[in-house]
Motif scaffolding. Structure first.
Motif, PDB file in Angstrom:
ATOM      1  N   ALA A  75       0.830  -1.209   0.000  1.00  0.00           N
ATOM      2  CA  ALA A  75       0.000   0.000   0.000  1.00  0.00           C
ATOM      3  C   ALA A  75       0.862   1.255   0.000  1.00  0.00           C
ATOM      4  N   GLU A  76       1.917   1.257   0.797  1.00  0.00           N
ATOM      5  CA  GLU A  76       2.806   2.424   0.846  1.00  0.00           C
ATOM      6  C   GLU A  76       3.467   2.671  -0.505  1.00  0.00           C
ATOM      7  N   ALA A  77       3.886   1.580  -1.167  1.00  0.00           N
ATOM      8  CA  ALA A  77       4.502   1.725  -2.487  1.00  0.00           C
ATOM      9  C   ALA A  77       3.496   2.272  -3.490  1.00  0.00           C
ATOM     10  N   ARG A  78       2.268   1.750  -3.428  1.00  0.00           N
ATOM     11  CA  ARG A  78       1.240   2.236  -4.350  1.00  0.00           C
ATOM     12  C   ARG A  78       0.922   3.705  -4.098  1.00  0.00           C
ATOM     13  N   GLN A  79       0.889   4.108  -2.841  1.00  0.00           N
ATOM     14  CA  GLN A  79       0.561   5.493  -2.512  1.00  0.00           C
ATOM     15  C   GLN A  79       1.629   6.466  -2.997  1.00  0.00           C
ATOM     16  N   VAL A  80       2.852   5.977  -3.164  1.00  0.00           N
ATOM     17  CA  VAL A  80       3.926   6.814  -3.712  1.00  0.00           C
ATOM     18  C   VAL A  80       3.916   6.786  -5.238  1.00  0.00           C
ATOM     19  N   LEU A  81       3.807   5.580  -5.803  1.00  0.00           N
ATOM     20  CA  LEU A  81       3.979   5.406  -7.243  1.00  0.00           C
ATOM     21  C   LEU A  81       2.757   5.801  -8.070  1.00  0.00           C
ATOM     22  N   LEU A 185      -5.862  16.747  -9.945  1.00  0.00           N
ATOM     23  CA  LEU A 185      -7.073  15.977  -9.652  1.00  0.00           C
ATOM     24  C   LEU A 185      -6.828  14.487  -9.884  1.00  0.00           C
ATOM     25  N   ALA A 186      -6.104  14.145 -10.946  1.00  0.00           N
ATOM     26  CA  ALA A 186      -5.786  12.738 -11.212  1.00  0.00           C
ATOM     27  C   ALA A 186      -4.951  12.163 -10.076  1.00  0.00           C
ATOM     28  N   ARG A 187      -3.980  12.924  -9.601  1.00  0.00           N
ATOM     29  CA  ARG A 187      -3.157  12.477  -8.469  1.00  0.00           C
ATOM     30  C   ARG A 187      -4.026  12.244  -7.242  1.00  0.00           C
ATOM     31  N   GLN A 188      -4.923  13.161  -6.972  1.00  0.00           N
ATOM     32  CA  GLN A 188      -5.796  13.055  -5.804  1.00  0.00           C
ATOM     33  C   GLN A 188      -6.733  11.861  -5.912  1.00  0.00           C
ATOM     34  N   ARG A 189      -7.335  11.662  -7.091  1.00  0.00           N
ATOM     35  CA  ARG A 189      -8.255  10.532  -7.278  1.00  0.00           C
ATOM     36  C   ARG A 189      -7.540   9.197  -7.068  1.00  0.00           C
TER      37      ARG A 189
END
Length: 212
Positions: A75-81, A185-189
């Protein structure tokens, strides 16, 4: 032969047909996968490198457990990448790539209408890969693909526990942000999406471990 054996074995593990913690027996797997011992052992080494299996002394091999600590790292990796690739995709996505995203979304809707959670999951996975590739950054896309592969078993667990997600518009919102070329917005979504995934699956894994 080793590559094909690895593909089949990975599929069995990801789909939980070989449950976490189960012992892999060479003779049974050779018969099931229709391969010899040498290709099978090479396949197991590949999956050990992917952390899907654990190899112990005297050739005792087990399917890696589903650990909340591993989910946290995924999850941490996904939240960064993934927010980063979504932002890049919004800046430079092509018409062809948008058409591909729309096609995948249509497949997700069909699978949901049919109650086909495995089909929905395959489309979900492909959508995240397509967004990563639309970023135009090959290294980031490869990192996302590797991270998603490690998280696939958690996706299967999530879908088996709760069925199809009750968030039919979540992916639409993400793709629309990319379509309108709004990087922030894409980053936030995307960040909202991957964070929700971690909370949803992590909570259920913790409950299961406490129950045992």
């Amino acid at each position: 032969m080793a590559a094909e054996a690895a593909r089949q074995l990975r599929e069995l593990i990801v789909r939980l047909e070989l449950p976490p913690g189960s012992v892999l027996r060479e003779a049974e797997l050779c018969q099931r996968l229709q391969v010899g011992r040498t290709p099978l052992r090479e396949a197991i080494q590949r999956l050990a490198h992917e952390d899907l299996v654990r190899v112990y002394p005297r050739r005792v091999t087990v399917v890696a457990p589903l650990d909340p600590a591993d989910l946290k790292q995924v999850a941490e990796a996904r939240q960064v990448l993934e927010p980063a690739v979504a932002m890049l995709a919004a800046r430079q996505v092509s018409g062809e790539e948008l058409a591909q995203l729309d096609e995948i979304l249509a497949g997700m809707r069909r699978a949901r209408a049919a109650g086909d959670w495995e089909g929905y999951l395959r489309c979900d996975y492909e959508l995240h890969l397509a967004v990563a590739r639309a970023s135009g950054n090959r290294l980031l896309a490869q990192a996302v693909e590797q991270t998603l592969a490690l998280g696939l078993r958690f996706w299967y667990v999530s879908f088996r526990w709760v069925g199809l997600p009750g968030l039919p518009d979540h992916h639409d919102l993400l793709v629309n942000a990319i379509r309108t070329r709004d990087p922030e917005l894409a980053r936030q979504r995307m960040l909202e999406h991957v964070t929700l995934f971690q909370e949803r699956v992590g909570g259920r894994l913790t409950e299961e471990r406490r129950a045992k």
